[in-house]
Design an enzyme around this catalytic site. Structure first.
Site, PDB file in Angstrom:
ATOM      1  N   TYR A 108       0.785  -1.229   0.000  1.00 17.06           N
ATOM      2  CA  TYR A 108       0.000   0.000   0.000  1.00 17.06           C
ATOM      3  C   TYR A 108       0.821   1.286   0.000  1.00 17.06           C
ATOM      4  O   TYR A 108       0.367   2.301  -0.491  1.00 17.06           O
ATOM      5  CB  TYR A 108      -0.960   0.003   1.204  1.00 17.06           C
ATOM      6  CG  TYR A 108      -2.049  -1.018   1.048  1.00 17.06           C
ATOM      7  CD1 TYR A 108      -3.131  -0.775   0.218  1.00 17.06           C
ATOM      8  CD2 TYR A 108      -1.984  -2.246   1.698  1.00 17.06           C
ATOM      9  CE1 TYR A 108      -4.124  -1.720   0.040  1.00 17.06           C
ATOM     10  CE2 TYR A 108      -2.971  -3.205   1.532  1.00 17.06           C
ATOM     11  CZ  TYR A 108      -4.045  -2.926   0.700  1.00 17.06           C
ATOM     12  OH  TYR A 108      -5.026  -3.864   0.517  1.00 17.06           O
ATOM     13  N   ILE A 109       2.008   1.252   0.582  1.00 18.95           N
ATOM     14  CA  ILE A 109       2.866   2.438   0.581  1.00 18.95           C
ATOM     15  C   ILE A 109       3.748   2.396  -0.655  1.00 18.95           C
ATOM     16  O   ILE A 109       4.447   1.401  -0.893  1.00 18.95           O
ATOM     17  CB  ILE A 109       3.733   2.494   1.856  1.00 18.95           C
ATOM     18  CG1 ILE A 109       2.842   2.661   3.094  1.00 18.95           C
ATOM     19  CG2 ILE A 109       4.752   3.625   1.776  1.00 18.95           C
ATOM     20  CD1 ILE A 109       3.586   2.557   4.409  1.00 18.95           C
TER      21      ILE A 109
END
Length: 906
Positions: free
Chosen positions: A862-863
Site C-alpha cells: 500500500y505504501i
C-alpha cells in the site's frame, strides 16, 4: 459479473426488507429525535475501548445476537469489483456472468489460519511521531492530524488541477520544456517534483486493475533512453541492484531492461510477441510406508491400497498441527474423502485379509505414521552439512530449466513453476472445505501457453498435456484446475519480473492520479450524504466509510464454499451497532476471517444515515446497504477518473499519509537503530489508520521473553566488565562510586545462575560443532579425522568457565579477562555494550508495538516503495534495512527510478 440492467432485480432478490427508494424530510427529522446532547467525539479515527458492555445502543437488537447466514435471506449476495479481470484465462475457462467464482486472492493482509480476537494496540502503546505530555486527549490529537492530512490533500488536488488547466492554455511547444503535472496518460519530460516522467508514468494507459492478469511487458527491441542528467541512479546503487537480480545459471550476463525508461508500447493488449519456457515441475511420486508402519483402527493394523495409504499419511504427518487436526470441520472433510478413496480402492483389510469397516473417525490411530515422518524429518535435519549441500545442489540442478523463461527475447524469472503436491486443503479462516483432499495434479490437467514458434516442453513420460495454446494476450505460462474449489491455478512470472513490476507501477501511479480528484470526490459524497434518493445516500455513506476508515468494498462470494466474510457494501444489520451521538461500532469477520472490531466516531449525518439504513422492519441478516453493489460503486468512481475503484482508496490513503508524515521528519544525527524505528513508527501509524491488523502470533510471547533474556544477558555482561575494571584498579570504586558497580535490579541471583548455565552449555555446543566441522573438512581433504581425546581436551574450557562462575558467585568478584586488560579497554567495552543494550531495547519496543499491526502489509502493498527509497536517501539508511533481497528485486524500478533523490513526493 452481473450486467448493470440486472442490478435492481438483484437488490430486490437479496433483501428481505428493502429500504424505501426515496427519503422524505419527515424521515430525516425522525432520525434526529433520539440524538443525545452529549458532545460528539471527533470524527475520523478509531476508538479502542474493547468490546462494548453497556452501550445504551440505539439499536433494538444487541450486536451479540446470533448472525444469520447469507443464504437465509434470499439469494446469496454475488457482486464483484469491476477491477477484477479474467483476461489471463483461456476464453473457454473464463467464468460466465452467472457462474460462481471463488473470491480472488489479493495482496491485502497476511493469511490468518484462525480468527483473531485481539484488538490492535492503542495509540498509547505504540510510538507516535508527535508524542507529547500534554493533557489533550489522544483521540483529539489524531483526529486533528488526520484532518491536517486531508486538508493538505485538498490543497494539493487544487494545485494539480490548476497546473493542468494552465498547461492546456499554454502552446504545445512550450509545454515540452515546462515543469508541470499533466494527467498520467500524456507523456512529458519532467514533473513538478523534478523526476523525469519516464520514471513516473512511462505512458501507462489508465485501465482497471486486474488480480488475475498482470499488465504490459515492454518490448526489448528498442534501447532504453539514457536517464536525464542529475536524476540517474548512481552507478554503485544501480550495479548493486543489478548484481542481485541477474541470473548466472547459464554463465551469461544480460543488459538490464529498464522498462520504466522504455517508450510506450503501441498495443497494450499484446503482452508478448515471443515466449519460450520449459513448462512446470511436478512433485515426486509417493513413497509407500515401510511394512512395519501402519494406520490402526480400533487397535487393528490396517492394510490398504497405496492410494488410500497416501491420503492417510496426509493426516498422520501433520498431527503436530493441532489447530487443523483438532478442528471438527477439518476432521469431517478428511474422513469423508478418506472413506471415498477406500471404497474406490478395495477398502481396508486386517493382517488376515479380512475387511475392516472404517466408520468412526475417533477409532483411527495415526500415531505410528506421525512418528515415522517425524523420525525422517529429524534425521534429515541431523545430516552433515556436506550432505545437505550436495542435496541442494542436486535440487537446484533439477529446478534450473524451469526457473527462467524467454519473454520477447529477455530472460525473465518464473515465479511458481512447481505444481503443488497433493495434501489436505487448509483454507483461510473458517473455510467450510478445510481438510478436503487436494488430489495430485496430472499433466493431462495442465494447459501450456507458449509462443507459436517455440518448442513445446515435453510432458512426463507416458503422459500428455491437456492443451497447448499461443495466447499472447495472457501473461500466464501454464494453468490447471484444482479439485477442492474448482479454482484455476496459474504459473506466472516472478515478483521481480517486468510484468509484475509494471503492475505495481501502474497501481501506485493510479493512486497518485487520485490526488487530483480526491477533493471533488469528497465534496460530492459529502453533499450526497443528504440526498433524497436512498441509493445515492447509501453510496455516499459507503464512500465515506471506505475513504475515511479504509474498509474494503466487499466482493461477491460463493457462500457454500467460502468462509462468511464481509466488506463495506455487504455489511449486515448485526455487524453495525450505533451509540449516540456519533459512535459506530463495527464487528464482523473481514478478509481471511480476521475479526474486524472497531469503534469509529463519524460525522453526525453519517450516523443518521446508518441509523436510517437499520430502521425497522430490518433485522439480523438484512443488508445495511441494500440499494448498493460494489459494481455500482466502482462504476460511479470511474466517472471521476479511468480505472478508479474502491480498492484504489486504500493505496492512496496509505501512500498519501506516509508521504505527509515523512515530509515532517527532520534529518538529525541519531543512531541507525533509531532511524529505523522512526521509519517503523511512520509505517505503524499508516497501518493503524488503515486498519491493517493481524492475529498476534502464538510465538510472540516466547520471542519477547527470548529478547528479554538477551537484554538481561547484555546487562549481566556489562556488570561483569565493570567488575573487571574494579579488579584492575580497586580505587575506581571510590572514584566512580559504589552505585556504578551495582548489579541491575532485574538480575536476581536465580536468573544469573540460570544464565550462567546457559552460557556454559552454549560454549559446549559451540566447541562440539566446531570439532565436527573440522573433522568433516579433514574427511573432504582425505585426511585422518581428529581423535575423541582432542574433543575432550577442547571441552576443558567448559569446565573452567563453570568453575569461574561458581567462584564469582561466592566471592562477588570478577577477574579481568583478555590479554593485557586495562581500565581504558574495559571502559570501551562497556560503552559498546551500552550501545548494544540501547539498540536491543529499541528493537524490543518496536516488536511489541508491531505484534498485532501488519507493517509488512502496508510497506509492501500500500505504501509507494519510492517513499521508502526517499527515506533511505534522506536519512542515509541502507535500503537493505527496509527491503529484503526479494523486495529489492521486486522494487528495482522504484530504487533505480528515484536514485539518490531525497525530494521525490508521492
Amino acid at each position: 459479473m452481473r450486467s448493470d440492467s440486472s442490478d435492481d432485480d438483484f437488490l430486490l432478490a437479496r433483501a428481505s426488507h428493502l429500504s424505501a427508494p426515496t427519503i422524505s424530510p419527515s424521515t430525516d427529522r425522525e432520525m434526529d429525535k433520539s440524538a443525545s446532547k452529549a458532545r460528539p467525539v471527533p470524527a475520523g479515527i478509531s476508538i479502542r475501548n474493547g468490546p462494548v458492555g453497556d452501550r445504551m445502543d440505539v439499536d433494538s437488537t444487541p450486536n451479540g445476537a446470533k448472525r444469520k447466514s447469507r443464504s437465509s435471506v434470499g439469494q446469496a449476495v454475488k457482486y464483484k469489483e469491476e477491477s477484477d479481470s479474467d483476461d489471463g484465462a483461456p476464453l473457454a475457462k473464463r467464468p460466465r456472468p452467472n457462474q460462481k467464482k471463488a473470491q480472488p486472492d489479493s495482496d491485502d493482509e497476511p493469511v490468518a489460519r484462525r480468527n483473531g480476537t485481539k484488538l490492535p494496540p492503542s495509540y498509547k502503546e505504540t510510538a507516535t511521531l508527535e508524542s507529547s505530555d500534554d493533557d489533550q486527549p489522544l483521540g483529539t490529537k489524531l483526529a486533528q492530524r488526520k484532518a491536517d492530512i486531508e486538508k493538505a490533500a485538498v490543497k494539493e488536488a487544487k494545485a494539480l488541477r490548476a497546473d493542468a488547466k494552465a498547461k492546456k492554455a499554454t502552446p504545445k511547444k512550450a509545454i515540452k520544456d515546462e515543469s508541470d503535472d499533466e494527467p498520467l496518460a500524456k507523456p512529458k519530460k519532467r514533473q513538478s517534483n523534478g523526476v523525469s516522467s519516464a520514471k513516473k508514468t512511462n505512458g501507462v494507459k489508465q485501465e482497471p486493475e486486474s488480480d488475475s492478469d498482470a499488465p504490459i511487458a515492454r518490448k526489448a527491441k528498442k534501447a532504453a533512453p539514457a536517464p536525464k542528467k542529475g536524476k540517474a541512479a548512481p552507478a554503485s546503487k544501480a550495479k548493486a541492484v543489478k548484481d542481485e537480480s541477474k541470473d548466472n545459471s547459464e554463465g551469461e550476463e544480460e543488459e538490464e531492461y529498464r522498462w520504466w525508461d522504455a517508450p510506450k508500447k503501441e498495443d497494450d493488449s499484446i503482452k508478448w510477441n515471443t515466449l519460450e519456457h520449459n513448462g512446470v515441475l511436478f512433485p515426486p511420486p509417493y513413497e509407500p510406508l515401510p511394512k512395519n508402519v501402519k494406520l490402526y483402527y480400533d487397535g487393528q493394523a490396517v492394510n490398504m491400497h497405496v492410494d488410500a495409504e497416501e491420503v492417510a499419511t496426509f493426516f498422520g504427518s501433520m498431527l503436530h498441527s493441532t489447530l487443523n487436526v483438532e478442528n471438527p470441520v477439518f476432521q469431517k472433510n478428511f474422513f469423508n474423502d478418506f472413506k471415498d478413496i477406500l471404497k474406490k480402492t478395495g477398502g481396508a483389510k486386517d493382517a488376515n485379509g479380512k475387511a475392516i469397516d472404517i466408520k468412526d473417525f475417533k477409532k483411527l490411530d495415526f500415531t505410528k505414521i506421525f512418528e515415522h515422518y517425524k523420525a525422517l524429518s529429524d534425521a534429515k535435519k541431523a545430516r552433515p552439512a556436506a550432505e545437505k549441500k550436495a542435496e541442494k545442489a542436486e535440487r537446484d540442478k533439477v529446478e534450473a530449466p524451469y526457473m527462467f523463461c524467454k519473454w520477447d527475447g529477455r530472460k525473465e524469472k518464473v515465479g511458481n513453476f512447481r505444481v503443488e503436491p497433493p495434501g489436505l486443503f487448509r483454507g483461510r479462516g473458517e473455510h467450510p472445505k478445510t481438510g478436503t483432499v487436494k488430489k495430485r495434479v496430472m499433466p493431462e490437467q495442465v494447459t501450456i501457453n507458449i509462443g507459436k514458434g517455440a518448442k513445446v516442453p515435453a510432458p512426463p513420460a507416458g503422459h500428455k498435456w491437456k492443451a497447448v495454446q499461443h495466447d499472447n494476450k495472457a501473461t500466464w505460462l501454464a494453468m490447471w484446475q484444482e479439485n477442492v474449489n474448482g479454482n484455476y491455478k496459474y504459473v506466472m512470472l516472478a515478483a521481480n519480473s517486468t510484468v509484475k513490476g509494471q503492475a505495481d507501477f501502474k497501481k501506485f501511479e493510479k493512486a497518485r492520479e487520485l490526488k487530483k480528484h480526491i477533493d471533488r470526490i469528497r465534496a460530492d459524497y459529502t453533499r450526497e450524504l443528504k440526498s433524497e434518493v436512498m441509493a445515492d445516500r447509501q453510496r455516499a455513506t459507503a464512500m465515506y466509510l471506505i475513504d475515511r476508515f479504509a474498509l474494503r468494498a466487499g466482493n461477491e462470494k460463493d457462500t457454500e464454499n467460502e468462509a462468511e466474510t464481509v466488506g463495506c457494501c455487504s455489511l449486515k444489520y448485526e455487524h453495525v451497532t450505533l451509540k449516540e451521538p456519533n459512535i459506530v461500532v463495527f464487528d464482523f469477520l473481514g478478509k481471511d476471517s480476521i475479526r474486524f472490531y472497531n469503534e469509529f466516531p463519524v460525522e453526525r449525518q453519517v450516523f443518521k444515515n446508518l441509523k436510517m439504513f437499520k430502521k425497522a422492519p430490518k433485522e439480523d441478516g438484512d443488508d445495511i446497504f441494500d440499494r448498493l453493489t460494489t459494481s455500482q460503486l466502482n462504476k460511479h468512481l470511474s466517472s471521476y477518473m479511468p480505472g478508479l475503484t474502491a480498492k484504489v482508496f486504500r493505496t492512496y490513503n496509505a501512500s498519501w499519509t506516509m508521504s505527509h508524515l515523512l515530509q515532517k521528519l527532520k534529518v538529525d544525527d541519531r543512531p541507525m537503530s533509531e532511524k529505523i524505528k522512526l521509519y517503523n513508527d511512520c509505517n505503524r501509524e499508516v497501518a493503524i489508520l488503515c486498519n491493517h491488523k493481524r492475529t498476534v502470533g502464538t510465538g510472540h510471547e516466547a520471542q519477547m521473553e527470548k529478547l528479554g533474556d538477551r537484554l538481561k544477558g547484555l546487562k549481566y555482561q556489562k556488570w561483569r566488565t565493570r567488575m573487571m575494571m574494579l579488579d584492575v584498579d580497586p580505587k575506581l570504586k571510590k572514584k566512580k562510586g559504589a552505585e556504578f558497580f551495582e548489579l541491575d535490579p532485574e538480575l536476581d541471583q536465580a536468573w544469573i545462575e540460570k544464565h550462567q548455565a546457559f552460557l556454559v552449555e552454549e560454549l559446549k555446543t559451540k566447541i562440539e560443532k566446531k570439532f565436527e566441522k573440522d573433522n568433516e573438512k579433514l574427511a573432504a581433504e582425505g585426511k585422518t579425522a581428529m581423535p575423541a581425546k582432542e574433543l575432550k581436551e577442547r571441552l576443558k574450557a567448559v569446565g573452567e568457565l563453570e568453575a569461574k562462575f561458581k567462584k564469582e558467585n561466592k566471592t562477588k568478584k570478577v577477574e579481568a579477562e583478555g590479554k593485557g586488560p586495562t581500565v581504558e579497554k574495559l571502559t570501551t567495552a562497556v560503552d559498546k555494550l551500552d550501545e548494544r543494550i540501547k539498540t536491543l531495547e529499541i528493537q524490543c519496543a518496536d516488536r511489541e508495538g508491531n505484534k498485532d499491526v501488519a507493517l509488512g502489509t502496508s510497506k509492501i502493498n500500500y505504501i509507494d516503495p519510492r517513499l521508502t527509497v526517499v527515506f533511505s536517501n534522506k536519512f542515509k539508511v541502507p535500503i537493505e534495512k527496509f527491503f529484503s533481497k526479494t523486495l529489492r528485486d521486486k522494487f528495482t524500478w522504484a530504487i533505480q527510478s528515484v536514485g539518490d533523490d531525497d525530494t521525490w513526493e508521492f
